[in-house]
Motif scaffolding. Sequence first.
Motif, PDB file in Angstrom:
ATOM      1  N   ALA A  50       0.458  -4.228  15.434  1.00  0.00           N
ATOM      2  CA  ALA A  50       1.404  -4.007  14.332  1.00  0.00           C
ATOM      3  C   ALA A  50       2.841  -4.154  14.819  1.00  0.00           C
ATOM      4  CB  ALA A  50       1.198  -2.627  13.728  1.00  0.00           C
TER       5      ALA A  50
ATOM      6  N   VAL B 218      -5.596  -5.074  16.111  1.00  0.00           N
ATOM      7  CA  VAL B 218      -4.503  -5.547  15.243  1.00  0.00           C
ATOM      8  C   VAL B 218      -3.170  -5.052  15.804  1.00  0.00           C
ATOM      9  CG1 VAL B 218      -3.591  -5.582  12.890  1.00  0.00           C
ATOM     10  CG2 VAL B 218      -6.048  -5.311  13.268  1.00  0.00           C
TER      11      VAL B 218
ATOM     12  N   TYR C 226      -3.621  -1.395  16.305  1.00  0.00           N
ATOM     13  CA  TYR C 226      -4.602  -0.649  15.516  1.00  0.00           C
ATOM     14  C   TYR C 226      -6.012  -1.061  15.923  1.00  0.00           C
ATOM     15  CZ  TYR C 226      -1.190   1.269  12.206  1.00  0.00           C
ATOM     16  OH  TYR C 226      -0.168   1.973  11.631  1.00  0.00           O
ATOM     17  N   ASP C 227      -6.863  -0.111  16.045  1.00  0.00           N
ATOM     18  CA  ASP C 227      -8.292  -0.354  16.310  1.00  0.00           C
ATOM     19  C   ASP C 227      -8.519  -1.309  17.479  1.00  0.00           C
ATOM     20  OD1 ASP C 227      -8.620   1.141  13.962  1.00  0.00           O
ATOM     21  OD2 ASP C 227      -8.495  -0.682  12.737  1.00  0.00           O
TER      22      ASP C 227
ATOM     23  N   PRO D  16      10.802  -6.470   5.168  1.00  0.00           N
ATOM     24  CA  PRO D  16       9.771  -6.697   4.165  1.00  0.00           C
ATOM     25  C   PRO D  16       8.499  -5.930   4.497  1.00  0.00           C
ATOM     26  CG  PRO D  16      10.101  -8.667   5.502  1.00  0.00           C
ATOM     27  CD  PRO D  16      11.129  -7.687   5.932  1.00  0.00           C
ATOM     28  N   SER D  17       7.635  -5.829   3.521  1.00  0.00           N
ATOM     29  CA  SER D  17       6.380  -5.109   3.673  1.00  0.00           C
ATOM     30  C   SER D  17       5.579  -5.657   4.857  1.00  0.00           C
ATOM     31  CB  SER D  17       5.602  -5.279   2.362  1.00  0.00           C
ATOM     32  OG  SER D  17       4.379  -4.652   2.488  1.00  0.00           O
ATOM     33  N   GLY D  18       5.012  -4.758   5.637  1.00  0.00           N
ATOM     34  CA  GLY D  18       4.124  -5.180   6.726  1.00  0.00           C
ATOM     35  C   GLY D  18       4.819  -5.435   8.056  1.00  0.00           C
ATOM     36  N   CYS D  19       6.119  -5.123   8.161  1.00  0.00           N
ATOM     37  CA  CYS D  19       6.834  -5.420   9.413  1.00  0.00           C
ATOM     38  C   CYS D  19       6.776  -4.258  10.398  1.00  0.00           C
ATOM     39  CB  CYS D  19       8.268  -5.852   9.145  1.00  0.00           C
ATOM     40  SG  CYS D  19       9.316  -4.547   8.506  1.00  0.00           S
ATOM     41  N   GLY D  20       6.050  -3.189  10.059  1.00  0.00           N
ATOM     42  CA  GLY D  20       5.836  -2.122  11.034  1.00  0.00           C
ATOM     43  C   GLY D  20       6.794  -0.944  10.925  1.00  0.00           C
ATOM     44  N   LYS D  21       7.499  -0.834   9.823  1.00  0.00           N
ATOM     45  CA  LYS D  21       8.451   0.281   9.648  1.00  0.00           C
ATOM     46  C   LYS D  21       7.721   1.616   9.621  1.00  0.00           C
ATOM     47  CE  LYS D  21       9.785  -1.266   5.568  1.00  0.00           C
ATOM     48  NZ  LYS D  21       8.942  -2.464   5.386  1.00  0.00           N
ATOM     49  N   SER D  22       6.720   1.712   8.728  1.00  0.00           N
ATOM     50  CA  SER D  22       5.986   2.978   8.592  1.00  0.00           C
ATOM     51  C   SER D  22       5.226   3.313   9.858  1.00  0.00           C
ATOM     52  CB  SER D  22       4.981   2.898   7.445  1.00  0.00           C
ATOM     53  OG  SER D  22       5.664   2.908   6.246  1.00  0.00           O
ATOM     54  N   THR D  23       4.622   2.300  10.448  1.00  0.00           N
ATOM     55  CA  THR D  23       3.878   2.536  11.690  1.00  0.00           C
ATOM     56  C   THR D  23       4.796   3.165  12.730  1.00  0.00           C
ATOM     57  OG1 THR D  23       2.398   0.686  11.244  1.00  0.00           O
ATOM     58  CG2 THR D  23       2.612   1.363  13.540  1.00  0.00           C
TER      59      THR D  23
HETATM   60  P1  ADP Z   1       5.630  -1.545   6.685  1.00  0.00           P
HETATM   61  O1  ADP Z   1       5.837  -0.075   6.706  1.00  0.00           O
HETATM   62  O2  ADP Z   1       6.805  -2.285   7.275  1.00  0.00           O
HETATM   63  O3  ADP Z   1       5.237  -2.100   5.359  1.00  0.00           O
HETATM   64  P2  ADP Z   1       3.259  -0.987   8.247  1.00  0.00           P
HETATM   65  O4  ADP Z   1       3.769  -0.223   9.406  1.00  0.00           O
HETATM   66  O5  ADP Z   1       2.646  -0.213   7.132  1.00  0.00           O
HETATM   67  O6  ADP Z   1       4.432  -1.914   7.686  1.00  0.00           O
HETATM   68  O7  ADP Z   1       2.209  -2.059   8.733  1.00  0.00           O
HETATM   69  C1  ADP Z   1       2.439  -2.907   9.843  1.00  0.00           C
HETATM   70  C2  ADP Z   1       1.188  -3.735  10.122  1.00  0.00           C
HETATM   71  O8  ADP Z   1       0.151  -2.887  10.560  1.00  0.00           O
HETATM   72  C3  ADP Z   1       0.650  -4.466   8.908  1.00  0.00           C
HETATM   73  O9  ADP Z   1       0.171  -5.699   9.330  1.00  0.00           O
HETATM   74  C4  ADP Z   1      -0.465  -3.571   8.442  1.00  0.00           C
HETATM   75  O10 ADP Z   1      -1.453  -4.310   7.775  1.00  0.00           O
HETATM   76  C5  ADP Z   1      -0.987  -3.002   9.740  1.00  0.00           C
HETATM   77  N1  ADP Z   1      -1.566  -1.647   9.537  1.00  0.00           N
HETATM   78  C6  ADP Z   1      -0.923  -0.570   9.034  1.00  0.00           C
HETATM   79  N2  ADP Z   1      -1.748   0.527   9.020  1.00  0.00           N
HETATM   80  C7  ADP Z   1      -2.926   0.107   9.546  1.00  0.00           C
HETATM   81  C8  ADP Z   1      -4.176   0.752   9.818  1.00  0.00           C
HETATM   82  N3  ADP Z   1      -4.352   2.042   9.547  1.00  0.00           N
HETATM   83  N4  ADP Z   1      -5.169   0.012  10.363  1.00  0.00           N
HETATM   84  C9  ADP Z   1      -4.984  -1.301  10.644  1.00  0.00           C
HETATM   85  N5  ADP Z   1      -3.825  -1.972  10.423  1.00  0.00           N
HETATM   86  C10 ADP Z   1      -2.808  -1.282   9.874  1.00  0.00           C
END
Ligand code: ADP
Length: 396
Positions: free
Chosen positions: A19, A17, A13-14, A38-45
Amino acid sequence: MATVKLTSVGKIYDKKVRATNDFNLDIGDGEFVVFVGPSGCGKSTTLRMIAGLEEISEGIIEIGERVVNDVLPKDRDIAMVFQNYALYPHMSVYKNMAFGLMLRKVPRTEIKERVNAAAKMLGIEDLLERKPKQLSGGQRQRVALGRAIVREPAVFLFDEPLSNLDAKLRVTTRTEIKALHQRLTTTTIYVTHDQEEAMTLGDRIVVMSAARGVGTIEQVDTPLNVYRYPANRFVGAFLGRTPMNFLEGRLIKQDDAYYFVREESKVSIRMNHEFNDRLSPYEDRSMTLGWRPDAMSETNTGIYQGHDNHLTLNTLVVEPLGREIDVSCQTDDGIRLIARIDARDDFPEGKAVQFFIDTEHVHLFEPGEFGINVIHPDGQVISNHIEDPRPQAVPA
Ligand code: ADP
Protein backbone atom coordinates in the motif's frame (compact mmCIF):
# COMPACT_ATOMS: atom_id res chain seq x y z
CA MET A 1 1.76 17.72 22.74
CA ALA A 2 4.30 15.90 20.67
CA THR A 3 6.30 15.59 17.51
CA VAL A 4 5.55 12.70 15.15
CA LYS A 5 8.26 11.14 13.03
CA LEU A 6 7.92 8.53 10.31
CA THR A 7 11.10 6.92 9.00
CA SER A 8 11.00 4.65 5.93
CA VAL A 9 7.50 3.51 6.86
CA GLY A 10 5.86 1.02 4.52
CA LYS A 11 2.81 -1.18 4.56
CA ILE A 12 2.28 -4.52 2.88
CA TYR A 13 -1.19 -5.99 3.38
CA ASP A 14 -1.48 -9.75 3.74
CA LYS A 15 2.19 -10.18 2.83
CA LYS A 16 1.42 -9.31 -0.80
CA VAL A 17 -0.36 -5.99 -1.46
CA ARG A 18 2.02 -3.07 -1.04
CA ALA A 19 0.00 0.00 0.00
CA THR A 20 2.78 2.46 0.86
CA ASN A 21 6.50 2.61 0.49
CA ASP A 22 9.36 4.49 2.18
CA PHE A 23 7.25 7.21 3.81
CA ASN A 24 9.45 9.78 5.57
CA LEU A 25 8.02 12.74 7.43
CA ASP A 26 8.86 14.90 10.44
CA ILE A 27 5.87 16.60 12.03
CA GLY A 28 6.60 19.43 14.44
CA ASP A 29 5.07 19.89 17.87
CA GLY A 30 1.72 21.64 17.43
CA GLU A 31 1.78 21.42 13.65
CA PHE A 32 -1.34 20.75 11.54
CA VAL A 33 -0.36 18.42 8.70
CA VAL A 34 -2.77 17.23 6.02
CA PHE A 35 -2.34 14.08 3.93
CA VAL A 36 -4.10 14.69 0.64
CA GLY A 37 -4.37 12.65 -2.54
CA PRO A 38 -6.78 10.64 -4.63
CA SER A 39 -8.48 7.55 -3.28
CA GLY A 40 -6.18 4.57 -2.74
CA CYS A 41 -2.89 6.48 -2.31
CA GLY A 42 -2.35 5.20 1.23
CA LYS A 43 -3.49 8.16 3.34
CA SER A 44 -5.71 6.15 5.68
CA THR A 45 -3.26 3.29 5.87
CA THR A 46 -0.53 5.68 7.01
CA LEU A 47 -2.81 7.40 9.52
CA ARG A 48 -3.99 4.05 10.88
CA MET A 49 -0.39 2.92 11.31
CA ILE A 50 0.27 6.08 13.34
CA ALA A 51 -2.84 5.31 15.40
CA GLY A 52 -1.79 1.72 15.92
CA LEU A 53 -4.89 0.34 14.20
CA GLU A 54 -2.77 -1.17 11.45
CA GLU A 55 0.49 -3.03 11.89
CA ILE A 56 3.61 -1.32 10.54
CA SER A 57 5.29 -3.59 7.97
CA GLU A 58 8.48 -1.54 7.61
CA GLY A 59 10.17 1.43 9.24
CA ILE A 60 9.78 3.32 12.49
CA ILE A 61 7.04 5.56 13.86
CA GLU A 62 7.83 7.84 16.79
CA ILE A 63 5.35 9.91 18.75
CA GLY A 64 6.97 12.39 21.13
CA GLU A 65 10.37 10.80 20.53
CA ARG A 66 9.10 7.39 21.67
CA VAL A 67 9.12 4.54 19.16
CA VAL A 68 5.52 3.29 19.10
CA ASN A 69 5.78 0.43 16.58
CA ASP A 70 4.79 -2.07 19.27
CA VAL A 71 2.73 0.21 21.51
CA LEU A 72 -1.02 -0.48 21.73
CA PRO A 73 -3.33 2.23 20.30
CA LYS A 74 -4.68 3.08 23.74
CA ASP A 75 -1.17 3.74 25.02
CA ARG A 76 -0.06 5.99 22.14
CA ASP A 77 -1.57 9.18 23.58
CA ILE A 78 -3.56 9.89 20.42
CA ALA A 79 -7.24 10.54 19.74
CA MET A 80 -8.80 9.74 16.41
CA VAL A 81 -11.89 11.18 14.71
CA PHE A 82 -13.45 9.05 11.98
CA GLN A 83 -15.60 9.83 8.96
CA ASN A 84 -18.52 7.80 10.32
CA TYR A 85 -18.25 9.37 13.84
CA ALA A 86 -18.08 5.92 15.52
CA LEU A 87 -20.30 6.96 18.47
CA TYR A 88 -21.85 4.42 20.84
CA PRO A 89 -25.55 4.47 19.85
CA HIS A 90 -26.93 3.44 23.25
CA MET A 91 -24.99 6.09 25.20
CA SER A 92 -25.92 9.72 25.71
CA VAL A 93 -23.74 12.45 24.23
CA TYR A 94 -22.30 13.05 27.71
CA LYS A 95 -21.43 9.40 28.18
CA ASN A 96 -19.97 9.13 24.68
CA MET A 97 -17.58 11.94 25.54
CA ALA A 98 -16.90 10.73 29.08
CA PHE A 99 -16.49 7.03 28.38
CA GLY A 100 -12.81 7.01 27.45
CA LEU A 101 -11.96 8.98 30.59
CA MET A 102 -14.05 6.63 32.74
CA LEU A 103 -12.08 3.67 31.40
CA ARG A 104 -8.91 5.50 32.36
CA LYS A 105 -10.27 5.99 35.86
CA VAL A 106 -10.15 9.79 35.68
CA PRO A 107 -11.95 11.21 38.76
CA ARG A 108 -15.65 11.88 38.19
CA THR A 109 -15.46 15.63 38.89
CA GLU A 110 -12.60 16.06 36.46
CA ILE A 111 -14.51 14.15 33.77
CA LYS A 112 -17.45 16.48 34.27
CA GLU A 113 -15.26 19.55 33.98
CA ARG A 114 -13.55 18.33 30.84
CA VAL A 115 -16.76 17.23 29.12
CA ASN A 116 -18.51 20.47 29.96
CA ALA A 117 -15.57 22.55 28.76
CA ALA A 118 -15.39 20.65 25.45
CA ALA A 119 -19.17 20.80 25.00
CA LYS A 120 -19.03 24.57 25.50
CA MET A 121 -16.18 24.96 23.04
CA LEU A 122 -18.20 23.04 20.44
CA GLY A 123 -21.58 24.62 21.24
CA ILE A 124 -23.23 21.30 22.16
CA GLU A 125 -23.99 21.96 25.86
CA ASP A 126 -27.71 21.54 25.22
CA LEU A 127 -27.32 18.14 23.59
CA LEU A 128 -25.55 16.26 26.38
CA GLU A 129 -28.58 14.17 27.35
CA ARG A 130 -29.46 13.12 23.81
CA LYS A 131 -28.60 9.86 22.07
CA PRO A 132 -26.64 9.98 18.79
CA LYS A 133 -29.70 9.05 16.71
CA GLN A 134 -31.39 12.25 17.93
CA LEU A 135 -28.62 14.36 16.39
CA SER A 136 -27.91 15.70 12.91
CA GLY A 137 -24.75 14.60 11.08
CA GLY A 138 -23.01 17.85 11.96
CA GLN A 139 -23.91 17.50 15.63
CA ARG A 140 -22.68 13.91 15.70
CA GLN A 141 -19.35 14.97 14.26
CA ARG A 142 -19.08 17.61 16.99
CA VAL A 143 -19.63 14.93 19.61
CA ALA A 144 -16.90 12.86 17.99
CA LEU A 145 -14.64 15.93 18.11
CA GLY A 146 -15.62 16.49 21.73
CA ARG A 147 -14.73 12.94 22.62
CA ALA A 148 -11.27 13.48 21.11
CA ILE A 149 -10.78 16.84 22.86
CA VAL A 150 -11.62 15.61 26.38
CA ARG A 151 -8.88 13.04 26.10
CA GLU A 152 -6.32 15.88 25.89
CA PRO A 153 -4.12 13.70 23.70
CA ALA A 154 -0.65 14.50 22.41
CA VAL A 155 -1.86 14.09 18.82
CA PHE A 156 -5.20 14.34 17.01
CA LEU A 157 -5.73 12.06 14.03
CA PHE A 158 -8.57 12.88 11.65
CA ASP A 159 -9.68 10.47 8.92
CA GLU A 160 -11.90 12.31 6.41
CA PRO A 161 -14.00 13.74 9.27
CA LEU A 162 -16.13 15.99 7.05
CA SER A 163 -16.92 13.62 4.20
CA ASN A 164 -20.40 12.71 5.44
CA LEU A 165 -21.53 16.32 5.87
CA ASP A 166 -23.29 18.41 3.25
CA ALA A 167 -21.27 21.00 1.36
CA LYS A 168 -22.21 24.00 3.49
CA LEU A 169 -21.67 22.26 6.81
CA ARG A 170 -18.39 20.94 5.55
CA VAL A 171 -17.10 24.47 5.09
CA THR A 172 -18.29 25.76 8.50
CA THR A 173 -17.03 22.68 10.36
CA ARG A 174 -13.72 23.02 8.56
CA THR A 175 -13.38 26.56 9.88
CA GLU A 176 -14.24 25.34 13.38
CA ILE A 177 -11.59 22.63 13.24
CA LYS A 178 -9.04 25.25 12.24
CA ALA A 179 -10.12 27.57 15.07
CA LEU A 180 -10.00 24.66 17.49
CA HIS A 181 -6.45 23.90 16.47
CA GLN A 182 -5.44 27.52 16.93
CA ARG A 183 -6.85 27.35 20.43
CA LEU A 184 -5.58 23.94 21.53
CA THR A 185 -2.39 23.85 19.39
CA THR A 186 -2.38 20.05 19.56
CA THR A 187 -0.30 18.32 16.89
CA THR A 188 -2.79 17.22 14.23
CA ILE A 189 -2.66 14.85 11.28
CA TYR A 190 -5.64 15.09 8.98
CA VAL A 191 -6.52 12.89 6.01
CA THR A 192 -8.66 14.09 3.12
CA HIS A 193 -9.06 13.56 -0.62
CA ASP A 194 -10.33 17.15 -0.95
CA GLN A 195 -7.66 19.56 -2.11
CA GLU A 196 -9.59 22.59 -0.88
CA GLU A 197 -9.83 21.16 2.63
CA ALA A 198 -6.10 20.45 2.54
CA MET A 199 -5.24 23.95 1.33
CA THR A 200 -7.39 25.71 3.91
CA LEU A 201 -6.49 23.59 6.95
CA GLY A 202 -2.88 22.55 6.76
CA ASP A 203 0.21 24.32 8.07
CA ARG A 204 1.83 21.88 5.68
CA ILE A 205 0.31 19.48 3.23
CA VAL A 206 1.62 16.13 2.09
CA VAL A 207 0.47 15.45 -1.46
CA MET A 208 0.34 11.73 -2.19
CA SER A 209 -0.40 9.65 -5.26
CA ALA A 210 -0.92 5.99 -6.09
CA ALA A 211 -0.46 6.27 -9.79
CA ARG A 212 2.94 4.60 -9.74
CA GLY A 213 1.31 1.55 -8.15
CA VAL A 214 2.00 2.27 -4.47
CA GLY A 215 1.27 5.17 -2.16
CA THR A 216 4.04 7.74 -2.54
CA ILE A 217 4.68 11.27 -1.29
CA GLU A 218 4.87 13.69 -4.22
CA GLN A 219 5.50 16.92 -2.30
CA VAL A 220 5.48 18.29 1.26
CA ASP A 221 5.24 22.03 1.82
CA THR A 222 3.00 24.87 2.94
CA PRO A 223 -0.27 25.10 1.01
CA LEU A 224 0.77 28.19 -0.89
CA ASN A 225 4.16 26.84 -1.85
CA VAL A 226 2.64 23.61 -3.12
CA TYR A 227 0.13 25.66 -5.09
CA ARG A 228 2.65 28.12 -6.48
CA TYR A 229 5.56 25.78 -7.02
CA PRO A 230 4.24 22.27 -7.70
CA ALA A 231 7.13 19.81 -7.76
CA ASN A 232 5.67 17.89 -10.68
CA ARG A 233 2.77 17.80 -13.08
CA PHE A 234 0.70 15.53 -10.83
CA VAL A 235 0.80 18.05 -7.97
CA GLY A 236 0.01 20.92 -10.36
CA ALA A 237 -3.00 19.04 -11.67
CA PHE A 238 -4.25 17.90 -8.28
CA LEU A 239 -4.28 21.21 -6.42
CA GLY A 240 -6.40 24.18 -7.33
CA ARG A 241 -10.14 24.57 -7.74
CA THR A 242 -9.94 24.69 -11.51
CA PRO A 243 -7.53 22.35 -13.24
CA MET A 244 -4.16 23.64 -14.35
CA ASN A 245 -3.82 24.07 -18.10
CA PHE A 246 -1.27 21.87 -19.83
CA LEU A 247 0.11 22.08 -23.33
CA GLU A 248 2.68 19.72 -24.80
CA GLY A 249 5.38 21.15 -27.06
CA ARG A 250 9.11 21.78 -27.30
CA LEU A 251 11.64 24.09 -25.69
CA ILE A 252 13.79 25.91 -28.23
CA LYS A 253 16.46 28.57 -27.96
CA GLN A 254 16.55 31.68 -30.11
CA ASP A 255 19.11 34.40 -29.59
CA ASP A 256 19.51 34.34 -25.84
CA ALA A 257 15.96 33.35 -24.99
CA TYR A 258 14.11 30.09 -24.51
CA TYR A 259 10.69 29.64 -26.06
CA PHE A 260 8.08 27.01 -25.47
CA VAL A 261 6.56 26.30 -28.87
CA ARG A 262 3.71 24.22 -30.15
CA GLU A 263 3.32 24.87 -33.82
CA GLU A 264 0.02 22.98 -34.22
CA SER A 265 -1.58 25.44 -31.79
CA LYS A 266 0.38 28.46 -33.08
CA VAL A 267 1.80 28.97 -29.62
CA SER A 268 5.17 30.53 -28.81
CA ILE A 269 5.81 31.57 -25.23
CA ARG A 270 9.02 33.29 -24.24
CA MET A 271 10.29 31.98 -20.90
CA ASN A 272 11.56 34.41 -18.28
CA HIS A 273 15.30 34.72 -18.72
CA GLU A 274 16.15 34.31 -15.04
CA PHE A 275 15.35 30.64 -15.56
CA ASN A 276 17.80 30.25 -18.46
CA ASP A 277 20.26 28.19 -16.43
CA ARG A 278 17.56 25.78 -15.39
CA LEU A 279 16.17 25.54 -18.90
CA SER A 280 19.41 24.98 -20.80
CA PRO A 281 19.56 21.17 -20.18
CA TYR A 282 16.11 20.91 -21.80
CA GLU A 283 16.84 22.72 -25.05
CA ASP A 284 15.19 21.01 -28.05
CA ARG A 285 13.34 18.56 -25.81
CA SER A 286 9.65 17.76 -25.57
CA MET A 287 8.18 19.52 -22.54
CA THR A 288 4.79 20.35 -21.05
CA LEU A 289 3.88 23.94 -20.27
CA GLY A 290 1.54 24.31 -17.27
CA TRP A 291 -0.25 27.39 -16.01
CA ARG A 292 -3.30 28.14 -13.92
CA PRO A 293 -6.41 29.65 -15.48
CA ASP A 294 -5.85 32.92 -13.63
CA ALA A 295 -2.43 33.36 -15.22
CA MET A 296 -4.31 34.31 -18.41
CA SER A 297 -5.67 37.72 -19.25
CA GLU A 298 -7.08 39.69 -22.14
CA THR A 299 -4.30 42.25 -22.01
CA ASN A 300 -0.60 41.72 -21.71
CA THR A 301 0.38 42.45 -18.14
CA GLY A 302 3.40 40.16 -18.15
CA ILE A 303 6.98 41.34 -18.01
CA TYR A 304 7.49 40.74 -21.72
CA GLN A 305 5.00 43.25 -22.97
CA GLY A 306 5.50 43.73 -26.64
CA HIS A 307 6.50 40.10 -27.11
CA ASP A 308 4.26 37.50 -28.57
CA ASN A 309 3.18 35.70 -25.41
CA HIS A 310 -0.32 35.24 -26.57
CA LEU A 311 -2.58 32.40 -27.56
CA THR A 312 -5.45 32.76 -29.93
CA LEU A 313 -8.14 30.46 -28.65
CA ASN A 314 -11.64 29.59 -29.71
CA THR A 315 -13.97 30.30 -26.83
CA LEU A 316 -16.60 27.65 -26.13
CA VAL A 317 -18.45 28.35 -22.90
CA VAL A 318 -18.39 31.20 -20.38
CA GLU A 319 -19.11 30.39 -16.72
CA PRO A 320 -19.71 33.41 -14.45
CA LEU A 321 -18.26 32.95 -10.97
CA GLY A 322 -18.97 36.43 -9.58
CA ARG A 323 -15.99 38.73 -9.83
CA GLU A 324 -14.49 36.49 -12.47
CA ILE A 325 -15.54 34.33 -15.35
CA ASP A 326 -14.13 30.98 -16.43
CA VAL A 327 -13.83 30.75 -20.17
CA SER A 328 -13.49 27.25 -21.63
CA CYS A 329 -11.59 27.48 -24.86
CA GLN A 330 -9.71 25.35 -27.28
CA THR A 331 -6.64 25.70 -29.44
CA ASP A 332 -6.82 25.35 -33.22
CA ASP A 333 -5.76 21.73 -32.82
CA GLY A 334 -8.42 20.96 -30.22
CA ILE A 335 -6.61 21.19 -26.84
CA ARG A 336 -9.02 22.32 -24.10
CA LEU A 337 -7.87 25.16 -21.85
CA ILE A 338 -9.52 27.37 -19.25
CA ALA A 339 -8.98 31.10 -18.74
CA ARG A 340 -10.15 32.85 -15.57
CA ILE A 341 -10.50 36.55 -16.22
CA ASP A 342 -12.28 39.57 -14.74
CA ALA A 343 -16.01 39.29 -15.24
CA ARG A 344 -17.71 41.14 -18.04
CA ASP A 345 -21.15 40.63 -19.50
CA ASP A 346 -20.32 40.73 -23.15
CA PHE A 347 -17.59 38.13 -23.34
CA PRO A 348 -18.01 36.36 -26.67
CA GLU A 349 -18.72 32.63 -26.85
CA GLY A 350 -17.84 30.78 -30.05
CA LYS A 351 -15.28 33.37 -31.20
CA ALA A 352 -11.52 33.48 -31.60
CA VAL A 353 -10.05 35.53 -28.74
CA GLN A 354 -6.49 36.52 -27.99
CA PHE A 355 -5.28 35.76 -24.46
CA PHE A 356 -1.94 36.56 -22.86
CA ILE A 357 -0.08 34.30 -20.47
CA ASP A 358 1.72 35.86 -17.53
CA THR A 359 5.09 34.17 -17.88
CA GLU A 360 5.88 34.72 -14.21
CA HIS A 361 3.29 32.08 -13.45
CA VAL A 362 4.11 29.33 -15.89
CA HIS A 363 5.66 25.97 -15.10
CA LEU A 364 7.61 23.72 -17.41
CA PHE A 365 7.39 20.00 -16.78
CA GLU A 366 9.25 17.04 -18.17
CA PRO A 367 6.90 14.85 -20.21
CA GLY A 368 4.49 12.45 -18.50
CA GLU A 369 2.02 12.55 -15.64
CA PHE A 370 4.80 12.88 -13.04
CA GLY A 371 7.15 15.04 -15.10
CA ILE A 372 9.19 17.22 -12.72
CA ASN A 373 8.86 20.97 -12.70
CA VAL A 374 12.16 22.12 -14.17
CA ILE A 375 11.59 25.79 -13.36
CA HIS A 376 11.01 25.09 -9.67
CA PRO A 377 12.96 21.87 -9.33
CA ASP A 378 12.59 21.36 -5.59
CA GLY A 379 9.22 22.97 -5.38
CA GLN A 380 10.25 25.80 -3.10
CA VAL A 381 13.50 27.39 -4.16
CA ILE A 382 11.96 30.62 -5.32
CA SER A 383 9.64 31.20 -2.40
CA ASN A 384 12.39 30.67 0.13
CA HIS A 385 14.83 33.10 -1.34
CA ILE A 386 13.18 35.72 -3.49
CA GLU A 387 9.90 37.44 -2.72
CA ASP A 388 9.45 38.69 -6.24
CA PRO A 389 10.95 36.35 -8.82
CA ARG A 390 11.20 39.06 -11.47
CA PRO A 391 14.71 40.23 -12.32
CA GLN A 392 15.63 43.23 -10.19
CA ALA A 393 16.32 46.54 -11.94
CA VAL A 394 20.01 47.35 -11.91
CA PRO A 395 20.63 50.87 -10.56
CA ALA A 396 22.07 53.20 -13.18
P1 ADP B 1 -6.62 6.16 0.84
O1 ADP B 1 -6.86 6.40 2.28
O2 ADP B 1 -5.59 7.11 0.28
O3 ADP B 1 -7.85 6.11 0.00
P2 ADP B 1 -5.89 3.48 1.66
O4 ADP B 1 -4.83 3.69 2.67
O5 ADP B 1 -7.27 3.21 2.16
O6 ADP B 1 -5.91 4.73 0.67
O7 ADP B 1 -5.48 2.31 0.70
C1 ADP B 1 -4.19 2.21 0.12
C2 ADP B 1 -4.07 0.90 -0.66
O8 ADP B 1 -4.12 -0.18 0.24
C3 ADP B 1 -5.20 0.68 -1.65
O9 ADP B 1 -4.66 0.06 -2.78
C4 ADP B 1 -6.12 -0.25 -0.91
O10 ADP B 1 -6.85 -1.05 -1.80
C5 ADP B 1 -5.16 -1.07 -0.09
N1 ADP B 1 -5.80 -1.53 1.18
C6 ADP B 1 -6.34 -0.75 2.13
N2 ADP B 1 -6.81 -1.50 3.18
C7 ADP B 1 -6.53 -2.79 2.85
C8 ADP B 1 -6.74 -4.04 3.51
N3 ADP B 1 -7.33 -4.10 4.70
N4 ADP B 1 -6.33 -5.17 2.88
C9 ADP B 1 -5.73 -5.11 1.67
N5 ADP B 1 -5.49 -3.95 1.00
C10 ADP B 1 -5.89 -2.81 1.57
